[in-house]
Scaffold this motif. Structure first.
Motif, PDB file in Angstrom:
ATOM      1  N   GLN A 195       0.854  -1.181   0.000  1.00 11.36           N
ATOM      2  CA  GLN A 195       0.000   0.000   0.000  1.00 11.36           C
ATOM      3  C   GLN A 195       0.892   1.233   0.000  1.00 11.36           C
ATOM      4  O   GLN A 195       1.881   1.287   0.740  1.00 11.36           O
ATOM      5  CB  GLN A 195      -0.920  -0.004   1.221  1.00 11.36           C
ATOM      6  N   VAL A 196       0.558   2.224  -0.832  1.00 12.10           N
ATOM      7  CA  VAL A 196       1.393   3.412  -0.970  1.00 12.10           C
ATOM      8  C   VAL A 196       0.572   4.663  -0.678  1.00 12.10           C
ATOM      9  O   VAL A 196      -0.562   4.798  -1.156  1.00 12.10           O
ATOM     10  CB  VAL A 196       2.003   3.515  -2.382  1.00 12.10           C
ATOM     11  N   SER A 197       1.150   5.560   0.083  1.00  8.66           N
ATOM     12  CA  SER A 197       0.523   6.857   0.350  1.00  8.66           C
ATOM     13  C   SER A 197       1.582   7.945   0.199  1.00  8.66           C
ATOM     14  O   SER A 197       2.779   7.650   0.073  1.00  8.66           O
ATOM     15  CB  SER A 197      -0.071   6.890   1.763  1.00  8.66           C
ATOM     16  N   VAL A 198       1.156   9.199   0.172  1.00 11.02           N
ATOM     17  CA  VAL A 198       2.083  10.327   0.084  1.00 11.02           C
ATOM     18  C   VAL A 198       1.997  11.115   1.386  1.00 11.02           C
ATOM     19  O   VAL A 198       0.911  11.564   1.782  1.00 11.02           O
ATOM     20  CB  VAL A 198       1.756  11.229  -1.118  1.00 11.02           C
ATOM     21  N   VAL A 199       3.137  11.261   2.044  1.00 14.14           N
ATOM     22  CA  VAL A 199       3.204  11.987   3.313  1.00 14.14           C
ATOM     23  C   VAL A 199       4.337  13.006   3.230  1.00 14.14           C
ATOM     24  O   VAL A 199       5.492  12.637   2.965  1.00 14.14           O
ATOM     25  CB  VAL A 199       3.440  11.024   4.496  1.00 14.14           C
ATOM     26  N   PHE A 233       6.832   9.391  -0.871  1.00 14.71           N
ATOM     27  CA  PHE A 233       6.055   8.160  -0.937  1.00 14.71           C
ATOM     28  C   PHE A 233       6.346   7.319   0.299  1.00 14.71           C
ATOM     29  O   PHE A 233       7.510   7.126   0.675  1.00 14.71           O
ATOM     30  CB  PHE A 233       6.421   7.360  -2.191  1.00 14.71           C
ATOM     31  N   ALA A 239       5.510   3.526   1.728  1.00 16.11           N
ATOM     32  CA  ALA A 239       4.984   2.212   1.358  1.00 16.11           C
ATOM     33  C   ALA A 239       5.028   1.276   2.561  1.00 16.11           C
ATOM     34  O   ALA A 239       5.961   1.305   3.360  1.00 16.11           O
ATOM     35  CB  ALA A 239       5.803   1.616   0.214  1.00 16.11           C
ATOM     36  N   LYS A 276       0.370  -4.760   3.729  1.00 17.38           N
ATOM     37  CA  LYS A 276      -0.833  -4.934   4.526  1.00 17.38           C
ATOM     38  C   LYS A 276      -0.510  -5.748   5.782  1.00 17.38           C
ATOM     39  O   LYS A 276       0.215  -6.744   5.724  1.00 17.38           O
ATOM     40  CB  LYS A 276      -1.903  -5.649   3.696  1.00 17.38           C
ATOM     41  N   THR A 332       7.526   0.523   7.546  1.00 17.82           N
ATOM     42  CA  THR A 332       7.285   1.385   6.391  1.00 17.82           C
ATOM     43  C   THR A 332       8.582   1.704   5.669  1.00 17.82           C
ATOM     44  O   THR A 332       9.673   1.652   6.242  1.00 17.82           O
ATOM     45  CB  THR A 332       6.623   2.713   6.828  1.00 17.82           C
ATOM     46  N   THR A 363      10.193   4.735   3.056  1.00 17.88           N
ATOM     47  CA  THR A 363       9.982   6.102   2.572  1.00 17.88           C
ATOM     48  C   THR A 363      10.967   6.416   1.446  1.00 17.88           C
ATOM     49  O   THR A 363      12.144   6.056   1.535  1.00 17.88           O
ATOM     50  CB  THR A 363      10.176   7.118   3.715  1.00 17.88           C
TER      51      THR A 363
END
Length: 318
Positions: free
Chosen positions: A179-183, A187, A189, A192, A197, A199
């Motif tokens: 799962q990837v998000s932007v913070v 990025f 990742a 699940k 994490t 970065t």
């Protein structure tokens, strides 16, 4: 063809597996079991009603048995708590077998069989031999991605380089279901159900997307679809449900497009990747010594453009 009289995907796969197993165990006997006879094994195995019983009777070491479950679904039995070591062990075994070559290495030779038998699969597709539902559920959804996974891959040197990068700590594999998000502009990742994490400033999607003629950036295909000159190819399940195969619809005998009214568009030909789903394995590169389907199709189209007709009654038998 009626559903009851069609070819079962399960039966077809069982035959392909038997061919691959014959090659695997024949190579295994040659390099590791000198007291066994390849000829005797091949004779018994090829005619047996229960091939597994023939394999069992040979007395192979359990570690030498061909494990289809591990090949097809390697993550099921992989130790995710020690993922890096598990992958290194698995890839190292593949490298050692690949070094023996496709004429000697048991696993490499067996997987090569799936490439050698592609025309048998194409024949079944071109002649519409599969049961209606199995064309979707077996061929498109399961067998095609499975055979891509086990029979298509990088050169040996790339696997050796991967192992070296893993050993150096440069490459690390994540657990499944990334799962990837932007913070804060980066990025992030994570897998699940995993708190760890990763970065990074850059994220590269390095996989090839699935083929879908109606979802692409090709302006020619987009224009043909928008104008109705081309239409998406559909098939029907036994319950009457229509589904899209992701191919462009055409006459498989002449390779000419079929428009929104169901008419052949004379003189407008299409072949290759946009027909994947109606034809099979159009993405494969030609191999030496093989009468490649894409090249034959190109010959057939060229002959029609020059003479107005073709004499390729069955391109799989040319």
């Amino acid at each position: 063809m009626a559903e009851e009289s069609g070819l079962s995907g399960a039966d077809f796969y069982a035959l392909l597996k038997r061919d691959a197993e014959l090659t695997y165990y024949s190579r295994l006997i040659e390099i590791k079991y000198p007291d066994l006879s390849v000829a005797d094994f091949a004779s018994q195995f090829s005619t047996a009603a229960d091939p597994d019983a023939v394999i069992e009777a040979q007395g192979f070491d359990p570690a030498d048995r061909l494990d289809w479950k591990t090949l097809v679904s390697p993550l099921e039995d992989l130790n995710l708590d020690n993922l890096q070591t598990a992958i290194q062990t698995r890839v190292t075994a593949m490298v050692e077998d690949a070094k023996l070559g496709t004429k000697t290495g048991p696993l490499t030779s067996a997987l090569e069989v799936f490439r050698d038998l592609r025309d048998q699969v194409r024949f079944a597709v071109e002649h519409d031999l599969f049961k209606q539902d199995d064309y979707l559920n077996f061929l498109l959804r399961w067998y095609t991605p499975m055979q891509d996974f086990i029979s298509v891959g990088p050169p040996l040197i790339r696997l050796e380089q991967l192992l070296a990068l893993m050993a150096a700590g440069i490459v690390e594999f994540m657990k499944p279901e990334m799962q990837v998000s932007v913070v804060d502009g980066q990025f992030v990742a994570r897998a699940k159900d995993d708190d760890h994490t990763y970065t990074a400033r850059v994220l590269i999607e390095a996989r090839t997307p699935g083929i879908n003629a109606t979802n692409n950036a090709d302006p020619v295909v987009e224009s043909l679809l928008a104008s109705g000159v081309a239409t998406p190819h559909q098939r029907q399940l036994t319950d009457g449900t229509q589904y899209f195969t992701h191919a462009i619809n055409l006459d498989p005998k002449t390779d000419q497009l079929i428009d929104h009214s169901g008419n052949i568009v004379t003189g407008l030909y299409l072949f290759g990747i946009p027909t994947e789903g109606l034809h099979w394995m159009t993405t494969a590169s030609p191999r030496p010594g093989v009468n490649d389907g894409n090249l034959i199709t190109a010959d057939r189209i060229a002959q029609q453009m020059i003479t107005g007709q073709h004499d390729f009654d069955n391109h799989l038998l040319q």
